[in-house]
Design a protein around this motif. Structure first.
Motif, short mmCIF file in Angstrom:
data_model
loop_
_atom_site.label_atom_id
_atom_site.label_comp_id
_atom_site.label_asym_id
_atom_site.label_seq_id
_atom_site.Cartn_x
_atom_site.Cartn_y
_atom_site.Cartn_z
N LEU A 134 -9.67 5.16 -2.75
CA LEU A 134 -8.81 6.15 -3.41
C LEU A 134 -9.33 6.45 -4.80
O LEU A 134 -10.04 5.64 -5.41
N ASP A 138 -5.62 11.73 -5.90
CA ASP A 138 -5.51 11.85 -4.45
C ASP A 138 -4.04 11.94 -4.05
O ASP A 138 -3.17 11.34 -4.69
N ARG A 147 1.21 10.90 -4.81
CA ARG A 147 0.05 11.10 -5.69
C ARG A 147 -0.43 9.76 -6.25
O ARG A 147 0.35 8.97 -6.77
#
Length: 261
Positions: A134, A138, A147
């Motif tokens: 991540l 993202d 989020r």
């Protein structure tokens, strides 16, 4: 492990040290953190007791690599087929590609960490078979769009998850609630306390009714107000870091304190 309903779609899973959160969408589940090593089966059993098939756990999102949060991820993924996700910096630690850095402890943190470690199993974190990496910004497909907020300080790859629609914020160990008086404070046992305080300020700028901490009781209403009050009590120091609890803020006690080895 205790299972506590926070919202119709959200449950807290509390371990002797640390806690995880189970989020339910229409036909799938998301786990935020996974407890200490050996927790995978207990989590799967808790999912079953809540009336869900463990295979409905589609993803396990790790807020950081410490064993009280990532320890059960590999076992649970093997049991359910869930995807494991973590920030790239901490994914490298979980894969054992890089050595886990030690926290820089304040003097008042040392006895707390020693006490917390006594409650953790003496087992290494098993690397998940696959980890999806991540990055800041993202958006994950749960909770109407979760989020990813990169908040280094506790670890290099610490993340929070913000669900703007339902107004929920998962802080990981960047923020904690004191078990003494429930006050909101920066997390302890950090790589860089100053960065952790800076991260607290970033999270305090988000809108959230509910804040789910890695340690300490979650806030189920007016979370943003409490986070902003905590941010006002803790300021990053431009040179030397914010090394002491703010006046009126109690240091955390052993139960529920984060730990790393």
């Amino acid at each position: 492990m205790d299972v506590i309903a926070l919202l119709p779609r959200l449950h807290l899973l509390r371990f002797p040290v640390g806690q995880a959160y189970l989020w339910r969408d229409a036909d799938e589940l998301t786990l935020v953190d996974a407890g200490p090593p050996g927790s995978g089966r207990a989590i799967a059993d808790a999912v079953t007791a809540l009336g869900h098939d463990p295979a409905a756990v589609r993803r396990v999102v790790l807020t950081h690599f410490h064993e009280d949060h990532a320890g059960g991820a590999a076992e649970l993924a093997a049991l359910t087929g869930a995807q494991v996700l973590a920030h790239a910096a901490d994914a490298a630690v979980l894969r054992r590609e890089v050595r886990a850095p030690e926290p820089v402890l304040e003097e008042w943190e040392r006895p707390l960490r020693a006490a917390a470690l006594r409650h953790l199993p003496v087992r290494e974190v098993e690397p998940p078979a696959r980890i999806s990496e991540l990055a800041d910004g993202d958006v994950l497909a749960f909770g109407g769009g979760a989020r990813v907020v990169h908040v280094p300080g506790h670890t290099d790859g610490s993340i929070a998850l913000h669900l703007p629609g339902p107004g929920v914020l998962f802080t990981g160990d960047t923020v904690a609630a004191s078990p003494v008086d429930g006050s909101v404070m920066p997390g302890v046992f950090n790589l860089d306390r100053n960065l952790t305080v800076t991260a607290l300020h970033r999270l305090a700028a988000l809108d959230a009714d509910v804040a789910c901490f890695g340690h300490g009781d979650p806030l189920t209403r007016q979370a943003s107000t409490a986070l902003r009050e905590a941010a006002n009590s803790h300021r990053p120091h431009p040179e030397h870091g914010d090394h002491a609890p703010a006046p009126g803020v109690s240091p955390p006690q052993p139960r529920g304190t984060p730990a790393s080895r």
